[in-house]
Structures are given as structure tokens and as C-alpha cells.
Design an enzyme around this catalytic site. Sequence first.
Site, PDB file in Angstrom:
ATOM      1  N   ALA A 119       0.802  -1.226   0.000  1.00 44.57           N
ATOM      2  CA  ALA A 119       0.000   0.000   0.000  1.00 44.57           C
ATOM      3  C   ALA A 119       0.835   1.276   0.000  1.00 44.57           C
ATOM      4  CB  ALA A 119      -0.937  -0.019   1.206  1.00 44.57           C
ATOM      5  N   ASN A 175       1.827  -3.606   7.899  1.00 47.22           N
ATOM      6  CA  ASN A 175       2.806  -4.442   7.194  1.00 47.22           C
ATOM      7  C   ASN A 175       3.715  -3.590   6.315  1.00 47.22           C
ATOM      8  OD1 ASN A 175       2.217  -7.521   7.603  1.00 47.22           O
ATOM      9  ND2 ASN A 175       0.225  -6.489   7.572  1.00 47.22           N
ATOM     10  N   HIS A 203      -0.631   6.987   4.038  1.00 42.71           N
ATOM     11  CA  HIS A 203       0.732   6.616   4.448  1.00 42.71           C
ATOM     12  C   HIS A 203       1.675   7.731   4.026  1.00 42.71           C
ATOM     13  CE1 HIS A 203      -0.577   2.606   5.476  1.00 42.71           C
ATOM     14  NE2 HIS A 203      -1.037   2.405   4.262  1.00 42.71           N
TER      15      HIS A 203
END
Length: 252
Positions: A119, A175, A203
Site C-alpha cells: 500500500a 505491514n 501513508h
Amino acid sequence: MMRIGLLGCGNIGHIIARHAEGFTIPAVYDTKPERAKEIADLCNGKAYGDFAAFLEADTDIVVEAASVGAARAHAQEVLEHKKNLVIMSVGALTDQELREGLVAVARQTGTKIYVPSGAIFGLDNVKIGQISPISKLLLKTTKSPQSLGLDAPIRRRIFSGKAHECIKLYPKNVNVSVAMGLAAGQDADVELWVDPAADKNIHELFIEGDFGETYIRVTNVPSPENPATSYLAALSILSLLKNLDSPLVIGT
Ligand SMILES: NC(=O)C1=CN([C@@H]2O[C@H](COP(=O)(O)OP(=O)(O)OC[C@H]3O[C@@H](n4cnc5c(N)ncnc54)[C@H](O)[C@@H]3O)[C@@H](O)[C@H]2O)C=CC1
Ligand SMILES: O=C([O-])CC(=O)C(=O)O
């Protein structure tokens, strides 16, 4: 055509099954048999209720899209069966003994362990950290409280520390921080925030080193079936599979 064994038939598993182009999925496995059956029906594969039998199926590569626990439990057997492995739940690799053991088995069996970019963007050049010092390696992640199973009326930081600690607390959510650290060759710093106003998974990567500095902000659309997982994560597996056999290799 490449034959995939799918370990984990949830949200990511569905996206992979719906976009199976250039590969087939003859074997699927999930601890929830109804999920395995649903995906098997989607992709004309066979649902296995027994992991050992799943491993005996005629596949070239196993794609783990299940959980950190599944990756821990099954990665070694997959490699021992001379199958390549894609690990989405890369948090499992924070365990140094496990990681080094898997690498040793992969060397012995001539197999590869692939960790998709998941991601985030930028894992390619984060790898320069293995040859040139990186002084700052920080991931700041913001998700909705619901996607972490929390109730939070206002934006607040719920974790600040190292990736290997954060993944223990939030194995379904960070992760990417472990992937970032493995790429760089050092444990990443993580800040995890929940924000009731967040309708995207954000993120932010802050990286500084001898090369200079970078800031990457990824505003991720959550997956339809699991808001904690960004849609980009599933796309990154598909792009990895698409390029696996290509003689032209783009990116570091
Ligand atoms: N590297 C990255 O960027 C990302 C990694 N992930 C990882 O991918 C995993 C899967 O994501 P989603 O598909 O969205 O989750 P999901 O919860 O929708 O699906 C997971 C599926 O795996 C199955 N499962 C769990 N443990 C298992 C085991 N031991 N053996 C067999 N099946 C098992 C579950 O029953 C479920 O059907 C996450 O749990 C996370 O670890 C998720 C998002 C991003
Ligand atoms: O999908 C995401 O935004 C990140 C995620 O859950 C993980 O890294 O485990």
C-alpha cells in the site's frame, strides 16, 4: 501460464481472483472453507480444506494474502515444496530467525520470496539504504478508527515507536512499515494515527540520508470489502505477478 496457489481468500484474494489475467488460480486455501469455495468458483480452481493437500496441487507460486500468523506458519513449507512465495503479511518477517531461515530454504530450493510494495510507493529506492546511510526512516499512517476496530471521537496518535513493535499490536495495518524497513535494511519508525474524519488510508514516508531527502504521501482508497486494506495493496500483487517473467525489469 503461471499457476497460482492462493493462501487467503478474503478481500485481497477476491481482487486477485477477479483480475486473473496472464495466470490461473488452480488451488485456493482458507481456514474458512466457504471463502475458499467462493473464490474457487470464481476462478475455476479447487478449494482445499487441508494445507498439505493445497501444497501438493500443481502450482508454481503461492500468494499469501491471509495474515501474519498464516505467513509465519506456512512460508517455510511452501519454499520446501519448491514453490515461489509472495508474502503480503510481511510483518511475519520481523522475526529475524524466521526470516533468515526462509532465505536459507529459498537458496537451497532455488525459490524466491517476493514482498510486494503493497500500500505504499517508493520501496524501490528505499533499498539504497542497504548501501548508503539513511538517517531518518519514518512512516506515518492515518486510518479511520473503525478500520482498526477502535472507537475514537477525535484524531489521536495510538502508537509511536519501531515497526517491529507496531506490527505486533496491529498486524493487519502496518505491514507496509515492515516492508519499508526490510527494503532499507533498518527497522522503520512508525507513527500510527486514527482519525474519525479519515475516509482514506494515508501513508506518509519521511526519508533522509546521504542521498538527500524525500517525502511521499499516499492517499489510498480503502478496499471495498476491507477498509483497513488499501486497494493499492492488491493492485501491487497483480503488477508483481504481471512482471514476474518479463525480461525487461523496471525499477531498482
Ligand atoms: N503489505 C501490505 O501492504 C499489506 C498487507 N496486508 C496483509 O494482507 C492480509 C490480507 O488482507 P485482506 O485480504 O484485506 O484481509 P481479509 O481479512 O479480508 O482476508 C484474509 C483472509 O485470510 C484468511 N486467513 C487468515 N488467517 C489464515 C490462515 N492462517 N490460513 C488460511 N487463511 C487464513 C481469512 O479467513 C480471510 O478469508 C492482511 O491481514 C495483512 O496481513 C494487507 C494490506 C496491505
Ligand atoms: O493497506 C494498507 O493501507 C496497509 C496495511 O493494511 C498494512 O500494511 O498491513
